[in-house]
Design a protein around this motif. Sequence first.
Motif, PDB file in Angstrom:
ATOM      1  N   GLY A   1       5.791   3.003 -11.380  1.00 14.23           N
ATOM      2  CA  GLY A   1       5.566   2.460 -10.051  1.00 14.23           C
ATOM      3  C   GLY A   1       5.901   3.446  -8.957  1.00 14.23           C
ATOM      4  N   LYS A   2       5.195   3.308  -7.830  1.00  9.57           N
ATOM      5  CA  LYS A   2       5.416   4.178  -6.673  1.00  9.57           C
ATOM      6  C   LYS A   2       5.429   3.362  -5.394  1.00  9.57           C
ATOM      7  CE  LYS A   2       2.806   8.054  -8.712  1.00  9.57           C
ATOM      8  NZ  LYS A   2       1.592   8.889  -8.538  1.00  9.57           N
ATOM      9  N   ILE A   3       6.007   3.948  -4.354  1.00  9.27           N
ATOM     10  CA  ILE A   3       5.972   3.389  -3.003  1.00  9.27           C
ATOM     11  C   ILE A   3       5.232   4.369  -2.115  1.00  9.27           C
ATOM     12  CG2 ILE A   3       7.331   2.698  -0.988  1.00  9.27           C
ATOM     13  CD1 ILE A   3       9.568   1.892  -2.890  1.00  9.27           C
ATOM     14  N   TRP A   4       4.278   3.850  -1.341  1.00 13.17           N
ATOM     15  CA  TRP A   4       3.456   4.673  -0.460  1.00 13.17           C
ATOM     16  C   TRP A   4       3.596   4.207   0.979  1.00 13.17           C
ATOM     17  CZ3 TRP A   4       0.945   8.693  -2.771  1.00 13.17           C
ATOM     18  CH2 TRP A   4       0.741   8.614  -4.150  1.00 13.17           C
ATOM     19  N   LYS A   5       3.489   5.156   1.916  1.00 12.80           N
ATOM     20  CA  LYS A   5       3.531   4.844   3.342  1.00 12.80           C
ATOM     21  C   LYS A   5       2.370   5.531   4.051  1.00 12.80           C
ATOM     22  CE  LYS A   5       6.408   5.616   7.486  1.00 12.80           C
ATOM     23  NZ  LYS A   5       7.649   6.258   7.967  1.00 12.80           N
ATOM     24  N   SER A   6       1.688   4.777   4.921  1.00 18.37           N
ATOM     25  CA  SER A   6       0.656   5.337   5.795  1.00 18.37           C
ATOM     26  C   SER A   6       1.103   5.089   7.237  1.00 18.37           C
ATOM     27  CB  SER A   6      -0.696   4.676   5.542  1.00 18.37           C
ATOM     28  OG  SER A   6      -1.687   5.191   6.412  1.00 18.37           O
ATOM     29  N   PRO A   7       1.334   6.152   8.027  1.00 19.00           N
ATOM     30  CA  PRO A   7       1.895   5.990   9.365  1.00 19.00           C
ATOM     31  C   PRO A   7       0.950   5.268  10.320  1.00 19.00           C
ATOM     32  CG  PRO A   7       2.130   8.254   8.594  1.00 19.00           C
ATOM     33  CD  PRO A   7       1.183   7.582   7.667  1.00 19.00           C
ATOM     34  N   ALA A   8       1.533   4.516  11.244  1.00 17.46           N
ATOM     35  CA  ALA A   8       0.764   3.817  12.273  1.00 17.46           C
ATOM     36  C   ALA A   8      -0.007   4.811  13.126  1.00 17.46           C
ATOM     37  CB  ALA A   8       1.697   2.988  13.154  1.00 17.46           C
ATOM     38  N   GLY A   9      -1.130   4.345  13.667  1.00 19.16           N
ATOM     39  CA  GLY A   9      -1.947   5.211  14.514  1.00 19.16           C
ATOM     40  C   GLY A   9      -3.414   5.038  14.206  1.00 19.16           C
ATOM     41  N   ALA A  10      -4.228   5.904  14.745  1.00 20.71           N
ATOM     42  CA  ALA A  10      -5.679   5.770  14.620  1.00 20.71           C
ATOM     43  C   ALA A  10      -6.156   5.878  13.180  1.00 20.71           C
ATOM     44  CB  ALA A  10      -6.374   6.834  15.469  1.00 20.71           C
ATOM     45  N   THR A  11      -5.400   6.564  12.327  1.00 23.93           N
ATOM     46  CA  THR A  11      -5.844   6.761  10.939  1.00 23.93           C
ATOM     47  C   THR A  11      -5.054   5.926   9.946  1.00 23.93           C
ATOM     48  OG1 THR A  11      -4.344   8.639  10.617  1.00 23.93           O
ATOM     49  CG2 THR A  11      -6.571   9.123  11.458  1.00 23.93           C
ATOM     50  N   VAL A  12      -4.266   4.980  10.427  1.00 25.08           N
ATOM     51  CA  VAL A  12      -3.430   4.187   9.524  1.00 25.08           C
ATOM     52  C   VAL A  12      -4.283   3.536   8.432  1.00 25.08           C
ATOM     53  CG1 VAL A  12      -3.549   2.076  10.951  1.00 25.08           C
ATOM     54  CG2 VAL A  12      -1.617   2.426   9.398  1.00 25.08           C
ATOM     55  N   GLY A  13      -3.809   3.617   7.217  1.00 25.36           N
ATOM     56  CA  GLY A  13      -4.487   2.998   6.092  1.00 25.36           C
ATOM     57  C   GLY A  13      -5.611   3.794   5.489  1.00 25.36           C
ATOM     58  N   ASN A  14      -6.036   4.877   6.138  1.00 32.32           N
ATOM     59  CA  ASN A  14      -7.148   5.662   5.615  1.00 32.32           C
ATOM     60  C   ASN A  14      -6.759   6.346   4.307  1.00 32.32           C
ATOM     61  OD1 ASN A  14      -8.558   4.975   7.895  1.00 32.32           O
ATOM     62  ND2 ASN A  14      -8.659   7.038   8.750  1.00 32.32           N
ATOM     63  N   ALA A  15      -7.742   6.552   3.440  1.00 36.82           N
ATOM     64  CA  ALA A  15      -7.522   7.359   2.250  1.00 36.82           C
ATOM     65  C   ALA A  15      -7.076   8.754   2.676  1.00 36.82           C
ATOM     66  CB  ALA A  15      -8.806   7.432   1.426  1.00 36.82           C
ATOM     67  N   GLY A  16      -6.088   9.285   1.983  1.00 37.87           N
ATOM     68  CA  GLY A  16      -5.577  10.612   2.317  1.00 37.87           C
ATOM     69  C   GLY A  16      -4.387  10.598   3.250  1.00 37.87           C
ATOM     70  N   THR A  17      -4.052   9.422   3.822  1.00 33.07           N
ATOM     71  CA  THR A  17      -2.905   9.344   4.731  1.00 33.07           C
ATOM     72  C   THR A  17      -1.657   8.800   4.050  1.00 33.07           C
ATOM     73  OG1 THR A  17      -3.400   7.085   5.495  1.00 33.07           O
ATOM     74  CG2 THR A  17      -4.473   8.918   6.667  1.00 33.07           C
ATOM     75  N   TRP A  18      -1.785   8.442   2.776  1.00 34.95           N
ATOM     76  CA  TRP A  18      -0.672   7.798   2.080  1.00 34.95           C
ATOM     77  C   TRP A  18       0.281   8.850   1.515  1.00 34.95           C
ATOM     78  CZ3 TRP A  18      -0.247   2.621   2.524  1.00 34.95           C
ATOM     79  CH2 TRP A  18      -1.393   1.930   2.964  1.00 34.95           C
ATOM     80  N   VAL A  19       1.561   8.711   1.876  1.00 36.38           N
ATOM     81  CA  VAL A  19       2.597   9.651   1.460  1.00 36.38           C
ATOM     82  C   VAL A  19       3.520   8.958   0.466  1.00 36.38           C
ATOM     83  CG1 VAL A  19       4.482  11.150   2.221  1.00 36.38           C
ATOM     84  CG2 VAL A  19       2.479  10.780   3.704  1.00 36.38           C
ATOM     85  N   ASP A  20       3.817   9.641  -0.629  1.00 36.86           N
ATOM     86  CA  ASP A  20       4.685   9.086  -1.667  1.00 36.86           C
ATOM     87  C   ASP A  20       6.123   9.000  -1.149  1.00 36.86           C
ATOM     88  OD1 ASP A  20       6.088   8.397  -3.953  1.00 36.86           O
ATOM     89  OD2 ASP A  20       5.084   9.853  -5.240  1.00 36.86           O
ATOM     90  N   LYS A  21       6.661   7.782  -1.091  1.00 39.43           N
ATOM     91  CA  LYS A  21       8.016   7.551  -0.597  1.00 39.43           C
ATOM     92  C   LYS A  21       8.899   6.906  -1.672  1.00 39.43           C
ATOM     93  CE  LYS A  21       7.361   9.003   3.666  1.00 39.43           C
ATOM     94  NZ  LYS A  21       8.112  10.154   4.213  1.00 39.43           N
ATOM     95  N   THR A  22       8.575   7.146  -2.928  1.00 39.66           N
ATOM     96  CA  THR A  22       9.285   6.508  -4.032  1.00 39.66           C
ATOM     97  C   THR A  22      10.710   7.034  -4.153  1.00 39.66           C
ATOM     98  OG1 THR A  22       7.163   6.473  -5.188  1.00 39.66           O
ATOM     99  CG2 THR A  22       9.121   5.897  -6.461  1.00 39.66           C
ATOM    100  N   PRO A  23      11.709   6.141  -4.255  1.00 43.10           N
ATOM    101  CA  PRO A  23      13.076   6.606  -4.475  1.00 43.10           C
ATOM    102  C   PRO A  23      13.230   7.207  -5.867  1.00 43.10           C
ATOM    103  CG  PRO A  23      12.977   4.215  -4.602  1.00 43.10           C
ATOM    104  CD  PRO A  23      11.628   4.676  -4.137  1.00 43.10           C
ATOM    105  N   THR A  24      14.214   8.064  -6.014  1.00 41.90           N
ATOM    106  CA  THR A  24      14.479   8.708  -7.298  1.00 41.90           C
ATOM    107  C   THR A  24      14.769   7.654  -8.372  1.00 41.90           C
ATOM    108  OG1 THR A  24      15.383  10.635  -6.164  1.00 41.90           O
ATOM    109  CG2 THR A  24      15.951  10.364  -8.489  1.00 41.90           C
ATOM    110  N   GLY A  25      14.158   7.822  -9.535  1.00 36.74           N
ATOM    111  CA  GLY A  25      14.369   6.889 -10.628  1.00 36.74           C
ATOM    112  C   GLY A  25      13.076   6.593 -11.353  1.00 36.74           C
TER     113      GLY A  25
END
Length: 358
Positions: free
Chosen positions: A233-257
Motif C-alpha cells: 500500500g501507498k499514500i499519494w498527495k496531489s497539491p491544490a491548484g490548477a493541476t490538482v488531481g491530474n495524472a503526473g501530479t501525485w507524489v508518494d507520501k507513504t510512511p516508512t514501513g
Amino acid sequence: LPKGEQRAAEIMAAIGSNNTSLISAMTWAERGPNNIGGRTRGFIFDQNDATGNTALAGGVGGGLWRTTNFKTGSPITWTKIASVSQNLAITCIAQDPQTPNTMYAGTGEGFNNIDAIRGLGVYKSTDAGLTWTLLASTTTGGANVNDFSYVQKILVYNNANHDVYVACRSAAFCNNGGLMRSSNGGTSWTTVLGTYSGCGNCTCATDFKVFDIERSASGDLWVSSVTETTGLGKIWKSPAGATVGNAGTWVDKTPTGTWQRIELACSPSNNNRVYALLQGATSAVGGIRRTDDGAATPATSWVSIDNATVWCDGGTPNTTDFSRGQAWYDLTMAIKPNDDNTVFVGGVDVMQTTNAGT
C-alpha cells in the motif's frame, strides 16, 4: 477460570456498580433501515435539509434507501429507491458540495471478502436522491467498463468542473481500475492514478486498486492505493491548484514501513494535518500515523501514534489489534469536525483519542 477470563472478572469486580454512568451516558437509538436494508456502508445526510432529517443509506447487499425523518421519526420510515435496481451492492454515496441536488452512488464491495457482490458502475441523481440513473460510461458497454467493477469511495471536488473522483478496483484486469476522474458529470472518465508500462503481464501494473480518497482543508487530494501483485500500500498527495488531481501530479507520501490497505483522514481546519490508519504486513492493524506538515519529508514527517491500549477482545487477552485480524476489511477513520485532536479509528472495535494520538 482460564487466565483471560479471570482477569476480565477481576476488572469487572473492580469497576463494580458505581460506574453505570459510563454506559447510561451513551444513549443509542436504532435508526434503520430495518432488516432488508442490509449491512450499511454508504451513508450521507442530505445537505439540502438543514434539519438533518433527510438521509440516504446504501447497503452492500440491500440497495439504496432514503428517509426524511431520521431525527424526529418514531418510528423512522425508509423508502427503497426503486430506480436503483440493477445492482444491490451500494458501497458509497457522495454529494456535490456546490450543487447538492447532484449525488453519486458507487457499487461493488472490493475488499476481497467472500460475500462481496460485484458492482455495476456508478449511479447519478440530479434531484437530491429521489431518482437515479446508472452512468453508461461506467457500466456494461461503456468505454471504462472494466474500471468500475468495485467502487470503494467517491469524492466530488468543489472546482469549476465539479470533478468527480472514484476509487476503483477492477475484477477483470490488473491494469484497470485505479483512481478515475470525470470533469463532465460522469459522461467520460480518465485514469489519473494507476500506471501500466505495457509489459504484457501484471508485473508492471501498479496502484490500480484504490481504497480511499480525501480532500484537505485547502484542497490537496490524498489517496491510498495497493498494487495487486505485491499487496503493498501507498499514500499519494496531489497539491491544490490548477493541476490538482491530474495524472503526473501525485507524489508518494507513504510512511516508512510495509503496509497494505490504508485509510486516511484530513483535518478540516489544518491543511497539513493528516492521519493514516495502516494495515501491516499481516491481516492486523500495523500502525497509526500522523503528519503535521503534509508529509513534506515522508521518512521523517509521519509521527507514530500506534494504539498502545490492551484489552481482552473476542477471548484474546492483551491485544492491541482492534480489527481482530481483519484490517484488510474492517478499517475506518474519522476526525471530529471541530476538533482535529479527536480521532476515531474503527475495526471490530472503535478506539478514540482526544489528544491527537498521544
